[in-house]
Each structure stands twice: as structure tokens, then as C-alpha cells.
Motif scaffolding. Structure first.
Motif, PDB file in Angstrom:
ATOM      1  N   ILE A 394       0.855  -1.172   0.000  1.00 38.82           N
ATOM      2  CA  ILE A 394       0.000   0.000   0.000  1.00 38.82           C
ATOM      3  C   ILE A 394       0.900   1.233   0.000  1.00 38.82           C
ATOM      4  O   ILE A 394       1.748   1.383   0.879  1.00 38.82           O
ATOM      5  N   TYR A 395       0.725   2.111  -0.983  1.00 43.63           N
ATOM      6  CA  TYR A 395       1.607   3.249  -1.183  1.00 43.63           C
ATOM      7  C   TYR A 395       0.981   4.533  -0.633  1.00 43.63           C
ATOM      8  O   TYR A 395      -0.212   4.781  -0.813  1.00 43.63           O
ATOM      9  N   ASN A 396       1.809   5.352   0.007  1.00 44.00           N
ATOM     10  CA  ASN A 396       1.423   6.654   0.544  1.00 44.00           C
ATOM     11  C   ASN A 396       0.281   6.517   1.554  1.00 44.00           C
ATOM     12  O   ASN A 396      -0.714   7.242   1.505  1.00 44.00           O
ATOM     13  N   LEU A 397       0.445   5.571   2.458  1.00 44.16           N
ATOM     14  CA  LEU A 397      -0.519   5.354   3.533  1.00 44.16           C
ATOM     15  C   LEU A 397      -0.259   6.373   4.643  1.00 44.16           C
ATOM     16  O   LEU A 397       0.893   6.684   4.951  1.00 44.16           O
ATOM     17  N   ARG A 398      -1.333   6.867   5.261  1.00 39.68           N
ATOM     18  CA  ARG A 398      -1.180   7.891   6.291  1.00 39.68           C
ATOM     19  C   ARG A 398      -1.613   7.345   7.647  1.00 39.68           C
ATOM     20  O   ARG A 398      -2.677   6.725   7.765  1.00 39.68           O
TER      21      ARG A 398
END
Length: 791
Positions: A394-398
Motif C-alpha cells: 500500500i503506497y502513501n498510507l497515512r
């Protein structure tokens, strides 16, 4: 002869074209008169000559206009269709790479424009007015098949020789092959048209950075890029000049291979192509790019973190395994994941209704290891396709601390400082989700970390992946259960070893004492089949993507219906999708048709005929009504959807018909107080397909191994019905528990129970010489103690 061949190097402006105006391909349209025009271009693709009953011969080619560098690939390349004698002459005289001038053509709309990304029109050349003048390319620029065959035979093992262009040598308008290191990428996202779009930026030893844009109709056709630093090889991309900047666009015949960028890693290409060429030179090119990239300060720091390293308010990439998921609403999906580490911060537990959760439940202690990821907007569609057990990045998870308030979710007010994780909508900063293959280095490392986690058991994945290490499941669902088998037959035969079974006379019944060495398919859903008892055909259960297209087409074609069609049914108006079923406001209505007899009896919820619905809407209605029959409009009358669409929904269960054996009609069913799939099928002229389980086991004993099938008695073997296994997670979990007990993943044969099994030996037809074996009259049970093998 309608095809005129000029000398090598001569201009293609011979007789028949002098009085015509050569126009760019981008100026061609169906609204213009092209009687006095000709088109000049390079043959970039020449198809095969095909025999046609109506035109004798037909051939398709692609012309590319190289005169205007500012023309996009879609406008600068066009399909050309040649018919009759012209097609035959073109096939013999023209080679790929030749420059041609075509005249006397007709213009029509291209039916493949959305798929091949070429000009929206095509050229049609046929009849006496059509001419093609050819300037053949010199031998240095082309190699025809005839020349190759005269020089030496083409061996099957030979592969094409590809030339690769450095990124600082790109020229506008060229179609090239390139290698590069990925320095930025975005996962594929839905474009405004029917395609998915992905973008990336690459560089090579020339230090030039070039942006690339890929349009493909299928997600799997896009480059499989997992992280910055991956190596990519692209064939047939066109150099396009846009705002004084060079970019690469995929064109006809595009293909891509991607590789891990780590020095010393394996050089295994990742691709969706069924065939590709990869030579030793390609291997060296990948290794050289890896070494060069490792020596440069050009790649940003790796954003991938484990849960143990996450801090509040961080943006990061997460490699993890999906344990469970739930649809919150149309704009949000909840993913439950873990990565084999423990987050130092308390994780927020988001509670959803149990009936919408796909995947197992966990104890309170194990919940502390599991992260809740809320996926929003454009990422929801992909989240709906992945299954529990899949490995993800999962990319650019906050990471967000605090309370989350959303429809369908509840959480404790005391958890205001707990962490939850959000994947926001959009594609900025490469935001998205990628499914990782099980053999990727990242997955292997993740599994190693999971195996090393202290204090937690090894539990194999209950549906999709082999020997995956999860946090242990709660005892009530997914726990390991000891099983063995017992024979239920009354055959009076002595047990045999497998080696003696193989030497026996075909057609007999045998008792054996064996262990289960392996089984397939490993993905349980692939074991479910649809069987017709009348024609004995067997077929796969259709997937939801295929069914959704059938429902969508039927909904789009749904026209007006006659008031009573057929006479025994009455149109009862429209109803909203109930809010409690769809979990969203009722934004549209559906046509519902009900039995006149049942309507008069006040039993309108017993049977519903539904038109104009999507697959999801039909499933929602089936959750609240007893029987839903999806229909379409055919000549103003009701008709069943085309196979393989289900003809009936009953709650979560779906029922299918045999296309070959069904003679469909719409009649009033005979109820006898009960409406079920059998009498509904009879009223509709449907030959009901039966759900069956089909598996292949490999048995072993001290003497030999033997491959056997399990399907006729599979339900009694697992003590689970196939129709329940198709509809309910609990039934699937029961089958998986049984298989894991009989064949523990990763275990040696010493821990596998000994099984008493009855086998039948048969040959499908009299002409067959191969002998097959099938498990019959055998059921699993839970023994009170462990049995030991015979001495």
C-alpha cells in the motif's frame, strides 16, 4: 496491378498519384471528401493475408505518418484494410518498414480505436480505383521473410534481435525500445475513457529522465512496478514531443518487462504476456542498470516501513498481508492487515457488522497486531477485487491518531489516541495498492519475519495461499482441528498397498491405508464446479467481473415491456433499493415484476422478477427477499439473462442453468406451498446445474504414490454441501480446516494422519487405455486420539 513497386530509394510518387494532394493522416475524417487525396506513411505493422468468403482475400496493416512530429500516436497512425486482389498483391509486394502512398480509399469509423489507440477512422482500399505505390526500404533498414529464407532456414529457437535506444538519443516521432530505472511511478487508475492509465519516470546511464504514460484496457497489461528502483524494459513506445518535453507513449504492440532493482537479486521478468523474448544480453542489461543505479544518488529514500516503525501523522508504504475486509459504503472499504511486527502505538479497532466481513475473526489479544486500513474513493474498486490472504503493498498510507466517525463503523470514545491508517483518494505521490506475487522477494522477506514472530502459531491460509503465517485464528473460526477418515462402504475386500493397486485389473474397488501427500487446486474457490446431470458437462463457476458485464449489458438494453407479458405475470411497478440492504441512500429504482397469482394471494415477497439491475443490486435485493430472478427485455417480453448468468438468487446462494439442455420460458410455477429452485427452474424451462467439488489428491504409503480424484462423494467426504461452500465462508473454513489437518502445510509426513480410504478404478470410455482412480464411500471425522501407522 493495383500495387506498384518503385525502386529502392525512389520516391513513392509514381503514376496515379501526381494529380492527388498528399494529406497528413491526422486530417482524415469521415466528414471530408478524399476523392482527390492520397495518404503517405510507413508500414509499421502488416497482418496476415486471410481468406474471406465475401472478398476472396482481406489484409490489415497500420500506416504511420512520420512527417509531423507534433502529431499524437492516436492521430498519426491509422488502420488500413485491403480487400480482394489488392490485399493479395500487397501481401506479396510490401514489407514492414516500406513507405507507401495510398489513393482511391474510402474512410470509415475504426471499430478498434479504443483498444489499439490509433486514429478513430480507418482506410478501406478495394476495387479498381484503389492504388498503393510502394517505395521499398533499402536492405539495411529491412529484412523480408523471403530474403531470410533464401539466406538460411529460420530455426524455431531463434529470437528477434531488438535494438534499444538510450534515453538521451530519443527523437520525436520514433517508435523505440528502451531500458530504464524507475525513479517515480503511479499505480494504474481509471482514465476518462474505457482504459486504465499508469505513469512513470525512468532514467538510464545517460542521466536523462523521461516520463512515460501507459494506456491499457486491462490492469494486468500495465507494467508490474512494485517500488522505485525497479528496472523496466519497454518495447514499441513512441517518442512524443509535448510542451517542448519528450515523453514516451505506448503504441500498437506495446509490451513491458519489469525486474527487481536490487543488486544480486534474481533476474526473473514480471509480465502479464504469455510469451516474450529474454536473452543473455537482456540479462546483462538489467545487471548493468542495477550496478549503475546503486552507484548513483538518484533514487529517493525507500518509503517502506513496518508497523513497528510507524509514528503518528507519517506517510509511508506498507508491505503486508490482508486478513479480512469489509465494505463500509460505496466510497470506503476497510482492510484488516498485518506484517509480522507489533506497532508500538495502540491500534484503533473499528467494528463493522459481522455479516459484511470477508475473512476470519480474531481474539482480543491478536487484534492488537492487526492494523485497520480505510481505503477511499478510486482505490475502492481494487480493494473489492483482492482476497483475504493476498500480499499487498500500500503506497502513501497515512497514520492518523484519533477517533474515526463513519457510517457503518463504531469505535470507543476512549480510543481517541489510537492509530488508524488511511489511503486517501487520488493518485498523488504514487498513492495506491499493488498485489504482490507470492514468489516476490518482498513477500519472501515478509513471510520470514512472520515465521520469526515470537509466541504465535503457524496457521495456513484458509482460502488462497499455501502455508501463509497468520496471527492465530480464534478457536471458534479457523482453528486447527484434528481429522481422519473412515470408510462407509460394505465392500468385503482386503486393504492393499498403492503399488498393488496400480498393478491390479482395471474396474475394481480397493481399500487402502494412506496419507495425503498433496492436493490441488490450492485455491479452494477453483475446486467449485457446475455440473449438468443431463449432458454430464462440467464448467467453472463464473466470476463476478464476467457476471457484472452481462448484467450491465442487459440493463443498458432494457426496453419497455408490454403491460402483461406473458399473461400469467403482471408488471407491478418500480421499487427503491432498500437503504438497509444497500447501505447507502436509495438513489435509483428498479423494475420489479411479480406473479399475478402470488400477488393476488398477498405473497408478493415470495418471488420477484427483476429487470434493469446491476449484479450488486440483484445481490442486495436477494438479501431481503426470498427469490429474485434477474431478467431482460426481449421484444417487449421478459426473458432470462444469457448464460453463464445465474437464473435465480436465494439469499447468498446463486443458481445456474445448462445452456445446452435448457429450453427457457416464463410460466407460473406450481408452488404446493413451497417455492424453491427446483420448481422455479421447472417453470422457467431450466436444466439446473449442480454445484460440485472437484479435487485431485496425491496419496502415499510406504510402497508408492497415487493420484486420485474426489468429486462424486466430495460432499460426504468433507461433510459440507458444495452449494453452501459457494455461498458461505463458514463452509469454506470447514473444508480448509479438514485439508490442513489431513495435509499440514510444510509438515513432514510424520505428522500427517493415516487415512482409511475406498477407491474405485475406472476408464472414462472403452477406447481409453489410461486408468483413473476416484475416492468414494469415505468420510472425515474427528478422532478422540491420534492413530498410528501399521507396523
Amino acid at each position: 496491378m493495383p500495387v506498384c513497386v518503385m525502386g529502392e530509394g525512389a520516391g513513392p510518387d509514381g503514376q496515379g498519384t501526381a494529380s492527388l494532394t498528399v494529406i497528413p493522416i491526422s486530417h482524415i475524417s469521415t466528414s471530408s471528401n478524399h476523392a482527390h487525396h492520397s495518404v503517405k506513411g510507413t508500414v509499421v505493422l502488416k497482418g496476415r493475408l486471410v481468406s474471406s468468403p465475401s472478398h476472396n482475400f482481406i489484409l490489415k496493416a497500420v500506416l504511420q505518418d512520420d512527417t509531423d512530429s507534433n502529431t499524437s500516436p492516436q492521430d498519426g497512425s491509422i488502420n488500413v484494410v485491403l480487400l480482394g486482389t489488392l490485399a493479395k498483391d500487397f501481401s506479396q509486394a510490401v514489407n514492414q518498414g516500406d513507405v507507401v502512398v495510398a489513393s482511391g480509399f474510402g474512410v470509415g469509423k475504426s471499430p478498434t480505436a479504443l483498444k489499439d489507440k490509433l486514429h478513430p477512422c480507418n482506410l478501406l482500399l478495394s476495387g479498381e480505383r484503389a492504388f498503393v505505390h510502394v517505395c521499398q526500404a533499402p536492405p539495411a533498414d529491412r529484412t523480408s521473410q523471403q530474403d531470410v529464407k533464401r539466406k538460411r532456414p529460420l530455426l524455431p529457437a531463434e529470437v528477434p534481435k531488438y535494438t534499444y535506444t538510450k534515453l538521451d538519443n530519443l527523437k520525436p516521432g520514433e517508435v523505440v525500445n528502451v531500458y530504464g530505472v524507475v525513479v517515480f511511478f503511479k499505480q494504474p487508475f481509471k482514465s476518462r475513457g474505457s482504459d486504465f492509465c499508469s505513469s512513470l519516470k525512468i532514467t538510464d546511464q545517460s542521466q536523462q529522465k523521461i516520463s512515460c504514460t501507459i494506456f491499457c484496457g486491462k490492469l494486468e497489461s500495465h507494467p508490474q512496478i512494485f517500488q522505485i528502483g525497479n528496472i523496466i524494459r519497454m518495447h514499441r513506445v513512441k517518442v512524443h514531443l509535448y510542451n517542448d518535453t519528450l515523453t514516451l507513449l505506448n503504441t500498437f504492440g506495446f509490451s513491458a518487462l519489469t525486474f527487481d532493482g536490487a543488486v544480486g537479486a534474481g533476474v526473473e521478468p514480471r509480465t502479464a504476456s504469455k510469451s516474450f523474448h529474454f536473452t543473455e544480453e537482456d540479462r546483462r542489461a538489467v545487471e548493468e542498470l542495477r550496478l549503475w543505479a546503486a552507484s548513483q544518488v538518484l533514487l529517493p529514500a525507500d518509503a517502506t516501513l513496518t508497523l513497528s516503525a510507524v509514528q503518528p501523522k507519517m506517510y509511508f508504504d506498507l508491505t503486508c498481508q490482508l486478513l479480512a475486509k469489509a465494505t463500509v459504503d460505496t466510497t470506503c472499504t476497510l482492510l484488516r492487515v498485518w506484517d509480522g511486527t507489533r506497532c508500538p502505538h495502540a491500534l484503533l479497532k473499528l467494528t463493522v457488522e459481522p455479516n459484511i466481513v470477508e475473512g476470519p475473526t480474531f481474539s482480543e489479544e491478536r487484534e492488537k497486531l492487526i492494523a485497520s486500513v480505510l481505503v477511499y474513493d478510486n482505490h475502492v474498486q481494487f480493494a473489492q477485487q483482492i482476497k483475504p490472504g493476498d500480499f499487498l503493498r500500500i503506497y502513501n498510507l497515512r497514520a492518523i491518531p484519533g477517533l474515526v466517525k463513519m457510517p457503518g463503523l463504531s469505535s470507543s470514545q476512549s480510543e481517541v489516541n489510537h492509530l488508524s491508517f488511511h489511503l486517501h483518494g487520488g493518485t498523488a505521490y504514487g498513492r495506491g495498492i499493488r498485489l504482490l506475487p507470492g514468489d516476490s522477494p518482498d513477500v519472501q522477506e515478509l513471510r520470514r519475519v512472520m515465521e520469526a514472530f515470537q509466541g504465535y502459531d503457524e496457521v495456513s491460509h484458509p482460502d488462497l495461499n499455501d502455508s501463509v503465517l497468520w496471527p492465530p485464528l480464534s478457536p471458534e473460526r479457523g482453528a486447527s482441528v484434528a481429522c481422519s477418515t473412515e470408510r462407509t462402504c460394505d465392500h468385503l475386500v482386503e486393504p492393499l498397498t498403492l503399488s498393488k493397486v496400480k498393478r491390479s485389473v482395471p474396474g475394481g474397488v480397493h481399500h487402502v491405508r494412506v496419507q495425503l501427500r498433496s492436493y490441488e487446486p490450492r485455491r479452494l474457490h477453483q475446486a467449485l464446479k457446475l455440473y449438468c446431470s443431463k449432458c454430464t458437462s462440467m464448467q467453472d463457476v463464473p466470476d463476478d467481473e464476467h457476471l457484472d458485464s452481462i448484467f450491465s449489458k442487459a440493463a443498458a438494453d432494457c426496453g419497455p415491456l408490454q403491460p402483461c407479458s406473458p399473461p400469467t405475470w403482471t408488471l407491478s411497478g418500480k421499487v427503491y433499493i432498500p437503504r438497509e440492504l444497500s447501505r447507502r441512500p436509495p438513489v435509483r429504482t428498479l423494475n420489479v415484476h411479480m406473479s399475478a397469482q402470488l400477488l393476488s394471494e398477498g405473497r408478493i415477497k415470495e418471488l420477484i422478477f427483476l429487470t434493469g439491475s446491476t449484479l450488486q443490486e440483484a445481490c442486495h435485493l436477494a438479501a431481503g427477499y426470498h427469490n429474485v430472478v434477474p431478467m431482460r427485455s426481449s421484444g417487449g417480453h421478459l426473458a432470462l439473462l444469457d448464460p453463464p448468468a445465474p437464473f435465480l438468487f436465494r439469499g447468498r446462494k446463486r443458481f445456474y442453468r445448462c445452456k445446452q439442455c435448457s429450453e427457457t420460458s416464463v410460466r407460473e410455477p406450481t408452488t404446493d406451498g413451497v417455492i424453491d429452485e427446483k420448481n422455479i427452474g421447472e417453470a422457467l424451462g431450466v436444466q439446473l446445474l449442480k454445484f460440485v467439488l472437484l479435487m485431485k489428491f496425491q496419496l502415499q504409503d510406504a510402497s508408492d504414490t497415487l493420484d486420485v480424484f474426489l468429486w462424486r462423494d466430495a460432499e460426504s467426504f468433507f461433510n459440507v454441501s458444495a452449494v453452501d461452500a459457494a455461498a458461505y465462508q463458514e463452509a469454506q473454513d470447514s473444508i480448509r480446516q479438514t485439508l490442513d489437518s489431513l495435509c499440514p502445510p510444510g509438515d513432514s509426513s510424520g505428522r500427517r494422519p493415516w487415512l482409511d480410504v475406498c477407491l474405485t478404478e475406472y476408464r472414462p470410455t472403452e477406447e481409453d487405455t489410461q486408468t483413473f482412480y476416484q475416492i468414494c464411500h469415505t468420510s472425515t471425522f474427528k478422532p478422540s486420539c491420534t492413530r498410528t501407522p501399521p507396523s
